[in-house]
Design a protein around this motif. Sequence first.
Motif, PDB file in Angstrom:
ATOM      1  N   ILE A  13       0.837  -1.203   0.000  1.00  0.00           N
ATOM      2  CA  ILE A  13       0.000   0.000   0.000  1.00  0.00           C
ATOM      3  C   ILE A  13       0.873   1.255   0.000  1.00  0.00           C
ATOM      4  O   ILE A  13       0.606   2.226  -0.719  1.00  0.00           O
ATOM      5  N   ARG A  14       1.936   1.248   0.802  1.00  0.00           N
ATOM      6  CA  ARG A  14       2.832   2.415   0.840  1.00  0.00           C
ATOM      7  C   ARG A  14       3.470   2.677  -0.525  1.00  0.00           C
ATOM      8  O   ARG A  14       3.501   3.817  -1.004  1.00  0.00           O
ATOM      9  N   ARG A  15       3.983   1.595  -1.145  1.00  0.00           N
ATOM     10  CA  ARG A  15       4.630   1.773  -2.441  1.00  0.00           C
ATOM     11  C   ARG A  15       3.636   2.257  -3.490  1.00  0.00           C
ATOM     12  O   ARG A  15       3.951   3.123  -4.325  1.00  0.00           O
ATOM     13  N   ALA A  16       2.414   1.687  -3.432  1.00  0.00           N
ATOM     14  CA  ALA A  16       1.407   2.090  -4.408  1.00  0.00           C
ATOM     15  C   ALA A  16       1.035   3.553  -4.237  1.00  0.00           C
ATOM     16  O   ALA A  16       0.873   4.295  -5.229  1.00  0.00           O
ATOM     17  N   ALA A  17       0.892   4.015  -2.995  1.00  0.00           N
ATOM     18  CA  ALA A  17       0.513   5.393  -2.752  1.00  0.00           C
ATOM     19  C   ALA A  17       1.588   6.363  -3.252  1.00  0.00           C
ATOM     20  O   ALA A  17       1.286   7.364  -3.923  1.00  0.00           O
ATOM     21  N   GLN A  33      -7.931   1.786 -10.514  1.00  0.00           N
ATOM     22  CA  GLN A  33      -7.668   0.365 -10.757  1.00  0.00           C
ATOM     23  C   GLN A  33      -6.784  -0.236  -9.662  1.00  0.00           C
ATOM     24  O   GLN A  33      -7.048  -1.334  -9.160  1.00  0.00           O
ATOM     25  N   GLN A  34      -5.734   0.485  -9.290  1.00  0.00           N
ATOM     26  CA  GLN A  34      -4.830  -0.036  -8.271  1.00  0.00           C
ATOM     27  C   GLN A  34      -5.520  -0.104  -6.902  1.00  0.00           C
ATOM     28  O   GLN A  34      -5.320  -1.065  -6.138  1.00  0.00           O
ATOM     29  N   ALA A  35      -6.302   0.930  -6.598  1.00  0.00           N
ATOM     30  CA  ALA A  35      -6.996   0.924  -5.314  1.00  0.00           C
ATOM     31  C   ALA A  35      -7.989  -0.238  -5.232  1.00  0.00           C
ATOM     32  O   ALA A  35      -8.098  -0.918  -4.198  1.00  0.00           O
ATOM     33  N   TYR A  36      -8.699  -0.463  -6.357  1.00  0.00           N
ATOM     34  CA  TYR A  36      -9.635  -1.589  -6.368  1.00  0.00           C
ATOM     35  C   TYR A  36      -8.899  -2.920  -6.185  1.00  0.00           C
ATOM     36  O   TYR A  36      -9.314  -3.791  -5.405  1.00  0.00           O
ATOM     37  N   TRP A 284     -15.160   0.632  -0.366  1.00  0.00           N
ATOM     38  CA  TRP A 284     -14.153   1.181  -1.277  1.00  0.00           C
ATOM     39  C   TRP A 284     -14.483   2.628  -1.643  1.00  0.00           C
ATOM     40  O   TRP A 284     -13.612   3.507  -1.628  1.00  0.00           O
ATOM     41  N   LEU A 285     -15.742   2.902  -1.968  1.00  0.00           N
ATOM     42  CA  LEU A 285     -16.136   4.264  -2.326  1.00  0.00           C
ATOM     43  C   LEU A 285     -16.018   5.215  -1.148  1.00  0.00           C
ATOM     44  O   LEU A 285     -15.731   6.417  -1.317  1.00  0.00           O
ATOM     45  N   ARG A 286     -16.263   4.690   0.060  1.00  0.00           N
ATOM     46  CA  ARG A 286     -16.125   5.536   1.234  1.00  0.00           C
ATOM     47  C   ARG A 286     -14.688   6.050   1.379  1.00  0.00           C
ATOM     48  O   ARG A 286     -14.455   7.131   1.883  1.00  0.00           O
TER      49      ARG A 286
END
Length: 757
Positions: A13-17, A33-36, A284-286
């Motif tokens: 998650i850290r690397r993706a952010a 897409q990545q968050a999903y 996810w939307l929240r």
Amino acid sequence: MHVEQAQSSISLIRRAAIALVLLSALGMGLYLQQAYQAGREEVARNLAIQSAFAASHAQTFLDRIGDGMVLMGREFVDNPGYSRHAIRQHLHEFLDIYPEVSALVLFDGEGQRFLHTAAAPDQPLPQLCLPPGAFSGKAGRSRYGVGPTGTSTVTGVWRVPLRAPIRDAQGVVRLVIQADIPISEHEALWQGILLPPHAVIGILHGDGMHMARSPLRDAQSLFSTPEQGPLVEAMRRDGGASQGAFEGRAGADSSSMFGAYTRMERHALVAYVAMPRAVFWLKWLRHHGYVLPLFLGYLLFLVVGARLMIRHQRRHIDALLEQARRDPLTGLPNRFAAGEWLQQELAHARRKSSRVAVLVLDLDGFKDVNDSLGHGLGDQLLRMVARRLADGVLEADFLASLGGDEFMMAVSDVDVDALADQAGRIVELLSAPFVVDGHTLSVGVSIGIGLFPEDGDGMDVVLRHADAAMYEAKRKGRNTFEFFDPALEQAVHRRLRLQQDMQRALANGEFEVYYQPLVEMRSGRIVGAEALVRWNDPERGLRGPAEFIPHSESTGLILPLGQWVLRAACVQAVRWAGQGWPLKMSVNLSARQFRDPELPAQVGAILRDTGMVAESLQLEITESTAMEHPAQALEAMSALKALGLRLAIDDFGTGYSSLSYLKRIPADLIKVDQSFVREMLADASDRAIVEAMIGLSATLGRSSLAEGIETAEVFDALRAYGCHYGQGDLFAPPLPADRFEALLRQGIRYGAGEAGG
């Protein structure tokens, strides 16, 4: 493994952010897409973990009830004389122990139902016959099977039937026990599992029929129609894999789901957990929906969302670590947590030059409770002990469960005298009776105390020394406490040296078999010999069995030593038979030998190798060994009797045999213990006991042998009581083979004149 997965998720998650912030020009689509994908993977991992937990919990729940049914069924088959009333009483006692079971049903070997606990004793039962496949086949790797969920013809309640076929020694089904678990008890199958909101959890049979499900809506439709859709399709495609995932409609639910399943080891059952896609999307939307209006809001929300996910994973890690540090039975910190705490506390005490006391507690008599009343009641007792310790020992800085019936306490900055008072109060605290399910139980506690830094400068050393002191407390009579003494460690070294010396003695042939005559009381002739091992130690001379047999029993050396003694005794018996002295050879079996499943095969091999006639070999088993696990003991004795040899119960009267058990064991001879024989003429109680034992043996069709005969007066009295055989120093002490042979050559007949020649 789960902790590593969660930590890996945090890094991901850290690397993706960071990557998304730096590459924000790639646009909102890449971010979404990545968050999903990250959220979907997290859901998949959590669902897989939860389905595995569900499978494990359900298997444990079913095994606990199924094993109890098998044990009770063996009791019924092995005791065909039970009345219908007694059987019904046993069944209701089973229901008291397993409250999740609503009713028990008995079927005969043909599958005909003949008893139902929910029906009155005189109430006629609707005709019902199990199909042959319900009990004649094997239940996978289990001794019981799980039938299809349906309604009881007696109670009308929806229930899951557990069926245990009980076979006799020839493998023929004599009885089928069925336990009805109402669907209202299904929550017990996955109790304690944390599920997402609106989640569905269930268990399927291999044919797709539901065994259990929560939430339960339409039972009639659910349990009468096989499951269809992506769950079943995924199970068909996975090639028998232990775990899998699916998407779509599942578990008799109309909404679209994310789900995971785990195959249970037995019964072809599959546990699954699923959550609605809508719940996932709302979550996810929240976290991510507010980034859509502005790109800046997108970047800000990315950081917030990443932090929330990391916090969630950290909490998940904390929960897993907390679970790994807790004993699931008592709720106390476990051995791992105790080690962590002690490491920190000893380091702190080392800096402050202070003392830390470690107390290891082991319950006295807990094994008897477990063996006699069952593990379920034993578990309740352990929970009550833990609660009493936690509430009653406020001076302790730390309390943990080391597993089983062993606990650990630690106290910092304590005076030795105050510590002794505290240990005494703990002994007194646990000596008070416990009331568990209507049973009043009394257990004691043996406590060993190790001190830092006096008894060691590290955690492992202090714990080992406290453990050694605890065993010393047990040796001194139990229900007491002992401080560690360096002499205890010396005793450990002595035991290690003894073990090494015994291994050398076995390799070098230093052991020798002595023989003590077994005399027929009526004729006075020597008709047999008991083989008794001695050790010709080159350093300490001749050593009796009391010096090495207990140690060999605890270390396992008794197994090779016992085989050697048996083989040597058989060789000697064959030699004497060839010289015209066909004697019965009696050889003692230790408790550890008797529990060895390979014993019958080993004895059979020795008989074949030596040419020993099986009828001339008699194996002696102590009364306490035969009573330790009665069902297993009967099975082992039956296997030995099948070889054609004789069995004797040694030290009779010193244990706790029940007459109902004694009459069923296939023993040929009962040996009256010498503790009763030696003083029987001076003590009226001993005399009455001896006479009663001899009479009981005759009534049961067994021969009797009295040990410890030292005087002619005792010999005459035993012969008058009708005792068949005798053994003792009046005839001869244990002798080497050559001296025993010289005794045979003399042809002595003890008391021949009084016996009439």
